[in-house]
Write a protein that holds these residues in place. Structure first.
Motif, PDB file in Angstrom:
ATOM      1  N   LYS A 154      40.949  46.335  31.148  1.00  0.00           N
ATOM      2  CA  LYS A 154      41.006  45.365  32.238  1.00  0.00           C
ATOM      3  C   LYS A 154      41.402  43.988  31.688  1.00  0.00           C
ATOM      4  O   LYS A 154      41.021  43.612  30.583  1.00  0.00           O
ATOM      5  CB  LYS A 154      39.647  45.277  32.939  1.00  0.00           C
ATOM      6  CG  LYS A 154      39.302  46.519  33.742  1.00  0.00           C
ATOM      7  CD  LYS A 154      38.029  46.352  34.549  1.00  0.00           C
ATOM      8  CE  LYS A 154      36.795  46.350  33.691  1.00  0.00           C
ATOM      9  NZ  LYS A 154      35.562  46.332  34.524  1.00  0.00           N
ATOM     10  N   ASP A 156      41.535  39.711  32.196  1.00  0.00           N
ATOM     11  CA  ASP A 156      40.709  38.657  32.773  1.00  0.00           C
ATOM     12  C   ASP A 156      41.552  37.398  32.948  1.00  0.00           C
ATOM     13  O   ASP A 156      42.755  37.378  32.621  1.00  0.00           O
ATOM     14  CB  ASP A 156      39.469  38.384  31.920  1.00  0.00           C
ATOM     15  CG  ASP A 156      39.814  38.072  30.461  1.00  0.00           C
ATOM     16  OD1 ASP A 156      40.971  37.656  30.180  1.00  0.00           O
ATOM     17  OD2 ASP A 156      38.936  38.243  29.589  1.00  0.00           O
ATOM     18  N   LEU A 173      48.050  44.209  40.592  1.00  0.00           N
ATOM     19  CA  LEU A 173      46.696  44.658  40.313  1.00  0.00           C
ATOM     20  C   LEU A 173      46.547  46.111  40.732  1.00  0.00           C
ATOM     21  O   LEU A 173      47.172  46.549  41.704  1.00  0.00           O
ATOM     22  CB  LEU A 173      45.665  43.815  41.075  1.00  0.00           C
ATOM     23  CG  LEU A 173      45.252  42.473  40.488  1.00  0.00           C
ATOM     24  CD1 LEU A 173      44.244  41.793  41.406  1.00  0.00           C
ATOM     25  CD2 LEU A 173      44.669  42.626  39.096  1.00  0.00           C
ATOM     26  N   SER A 175      43.171  48.880  40.994  1.00  0.00           N
ATOM     27  CA  SER A 175      41.775  49.263  40.747  1.00  0.00           C
ATOM     28  C   SER A 175      41.326  50.187  41.878  1.00  0.00           C
ATOM     29  O   SER A 175      41.500  49.841  43.052  1.00  0.00           O
ATOM     30  CB  SER A 175      40.882  48.023  40.692  1.00  0.00           C
ATOM     31  OG  SER A 175      39.527  48.365  40.507  1.00  0.00           O
ATOM     32  N   SER A 177      42.070  52.155  38.260  1.00  0.00           N
ATOM     33  CA  SER A 177      43.340  52.091  37.537  1.00  0.00           C
ATOM     34  C   SER A 177      43.924  53.457  37.234  1.00  0.00           C
ATOM     35  O   SER A 177      43.228  54.369  36.819  1.00  0.00           O
ATOM     36  CB  SER A 177      43.127  51.348  36.218  1.00  0.00           C
ATOM     37  OG  SER A 177      44.230  51.516  35.346  1.00  0.00           O
ATOM     38  N   TYR A 184      37.593  47.338  38.548  1.00  0.00           N
ATOM     39  CA  TYR A 184      37.232  45.924  38.464  1.00  0.00           C
ATOM     40  C   TYR A 184      35.985  45.663  39.302  1.00  0.00           C
ATOM     41  O   TYR A 184      35.894  46.087  40.458  1.00  0.00           O
ATOM     42  CB  TYR A 184      38.379  45.048  38.952  1.00  0.00           C
ATOM     43  CG  TYR A 184      39.489  44.880  37.946  1.00  0.00           C
ATOM     44  CD1 TYR A 184      39.549  43.755  37.120  1.00  0.00           C
ATOM     45  CD2 TYR A 184      40.488  45.842  37.816  1.00  0.00           C
ATOM     46  CE1 TYR A 184      40.576  43.595  36.195  1.00  0.00           C
ATOM     47  CE2 TYR A 184      41.515  45.701  36.887  1.00  0.00           C
ATOM     48  CZ  TYR A 184      41.551  44.576  36.087  1.00  0.00           C
ATOM     49  OH  TYR A 184      42.563  44.430  35.168  1.00  0.00           O
ATOM     50  N   GLU A 188      34.956  40.118  38.842  1.00  0.00           N
ATOM     51  CA  GLU A 188      36.208  40.126  38.078  1.00  0.00           C
ATOM     52  C   GLU A 188      37.406  39.972  39.004  1.00  0.00           C
ATOM     53  O   GLU A 188      38.342  39.195  38.723  1.00  0.00           O
ATOM     54  CB  GLU A 188      36.319  41.423  37.278  1.00  0.00           C
ATOM     55  CG  GLU A 188      35.280  41.568  36.177  1.00  0.00           C
ATOM     56  CD  GLU A 188      35.270  42.946  35.538  1.00  0.00           C
ATOM     57  OE1 GLU A 188      34.952  43.029  34.336  1.00  0.00           O
ATOM     58  OE2 GLU A 188      35.576  43.948  36.230  1.00  0.00           O
ATOM     59  N   LEU A 189      37.397  40.695  40.103  1.00  0.00           N
ATOM     60  CA  LEU A 189      38.482  40.577  41.082  1.00  0.00           C
ATOM     61  C   LEU A 189      38.542  39.173  41.665  1.00  0.00           C
ATOM     62  O   LEU A 189      39.622  38.579  41.798  1.00  0.00           O
ATOM     63  CB  LEU A 189      38.276  41.579  42.215  1.00  0.00           C
ATOM     64  CG  LEU A 189      38.896  42.963  42.109  1.00  0.00           C
ATOM     65  CD1 LEU A 189      38.608  43.745  43.380  1.00  0.00           C
ATOM     66  CD2 LEU A 189      40.395  42.884  41.863  1.00  0.00           C
TER      67      LEU A 189
END
Length: 396
Positions: A154, A156, A173, A175, A177, A184, A188-189
């Protein structure tokens, strides 16, 4: 007349996942016993209530053109589902939804509509192979942002900012994945979406595997985004409802983007198959008869993961990323860092000598790794895991 590909496609790579599947089929045709764990396709049938709804639609005449952007009831159902997640002030309308011939076309529509020459698009890496090619087809530049293997690859905010330039126009993006199975977390998202909003980047959020998550729900961008004026959410029925062949995907986007993508689609495929749209409508609206089948499918994927994971982790030669969603293991193989395209060499050895087909990580821009699908019978997945370990330990 000699063929010379146009500049539009001259640098395109063949899909590695399709190439692996074709090689496995060729060996099977020669009489070889092959366990094919290369495909990204559920091995379940489409739920019966959806099939029945499609048959009724055919009987009622669902055989003619629809609006380019899809039938209104389906777009309303997608908007309703989106609004159930979104907490921002800009409610999602049916006019914000464009239904396409699979989520692959939805992604392509978004890339070609939003990006062009001189633009750079950040692609968390490893990522599904077609992202890079779609950005290229838009004549933009895909910028690989390699994630941390210790975090399931992932990315960041810090990694994205290090790769950003004044030419950065957008971000892909995904997720859960494909290929890593990483999910995520909401925080984090949210951090990534806040960065994109601050920097003025478009975000294309591919959520095709969202319903296939195991230990906790997989949040989507709409679950955490305070605004969606720079957000395109891509989803479809292929994975969660085992409807890959129906070819129904969609985007939720700001109105101006939806209008532009509809215009683009009007000059390419026009509407997706009418009966398939009614099947997708059934998937989204029939409720428990379909939802129970989806839960059972996800539970079976989890059982396969849990059966094969300890076998793979017992290898002294493999690094294994435990997947939180989707239906893939991502493995670092012997020779990593020493052998050029170690993943490709491992896949060839495994297929030719052990009869197991998997996908080299070079397809996802990480050549020391391989992707193993567990969208196959549980017994086959377990047997394949044993062969993978035996091959890896013998090569170490």
């Amino acid at each position: 007349m000699p063929f010379r590909p146009s500049a539009n496609i001259a640098e395109l790579r063949e899909s590695a996942t399709i190439a692996v599947s074709q090689r496995a089929k060729a060996l099977k045709a020669q009489g070889r016993e092959v366990i094919d764990l290369g495909a990204g396709e559920p091995d379940f049938g489409t739920p019966a209530p959806i099939l029945e709804a499609a048959k009724r639609a055919l009987d009622e005449g669902a055989t003619r053109y629809t609006a380019v952007e899809g039938i209104l009831p389906l777009r309303q159902a997608i908007a309703t589902q989106g609004n159930a997640s979104f907490r921002g002030t800009e409610a999602i309308a049916a006019t914000d939804v464009v239904v396409s011939c699979g989520s692959k076309q939805s992604l392509y529509n978004a890339c070609v509509t939003l990006f062009g020459p001189g633009d750079e698009v950040l692609v968390p890496t490893p990522s599904w192979t077609s992202y890079y090619e779609m950005v290229q087809l838009a004549r933009a530049t895909a910028v690989e942002v390699h994630g941390d293997p210790a975090r399931g690859f992932k990315v960041d905010v810090e990694r994205l900012e290090r790769h950003a330039t004044p030419r950065t126009r957008g971000l892909m993006l995904n997720s859960p994945s494909n290929p890593t199975g990483a999910v995520y977390a909401p925080e984090e998202l949210r951090a990534i979406l806040d960065l994109a909003a601050t920097r003025g980047w478009w975000v294309i959020s591919d959520e095709i595997y969202q319903r296939i998550a195991y230990d906790a729900p997989a949040p989507g961008a709409l679950d955490v985004a305070p605004r969606r004026d720079n957000l395109i959410v891509v989803n479809g029925v292929a994975k969660a409802w085992a409807m890959t062949g129906w070819r129904v995907g969609w985007t939720i986007s700001p109105p101006a983007v939806a209008k532009a993508m509809t215009a683009l689609q009007s000059h390419t495929t026009s509407n997706t198959a009418t009966v398939a749209q009614y099947a997708a409508l059934a998937a989204l609206t029939l409720g428990e008869p379909v939802d129970a089948t989806v839960r059972a499918m996800v539970a079976e994927f989890k059982a396969r993961r849990d059966a094969a994971l300890p076998i793979l982790q017992a290898s002294r030669a493999l690094t294994v990323l435990p997947p939180e969603g989707a239906f893939y293991f991502y493995l670092k193989v012997p020779g990593a860092g020493r052998v050029p395209d170690a993943g490709g060499a491992f896949c060839q050895e495994l297929l030719e000598k052990a009869g197991v087909a998997i996908v080299p990580g070079s397809a996802f821009r990480t050549p020391d790794w391989v992707r193993v699908s567990y969208a196959a019978d549980k017994a086959q997945v377990i047997e394949a895991a044993r062969r993978i370990v035996a091959t890896a330990d013998a090569m170490a």
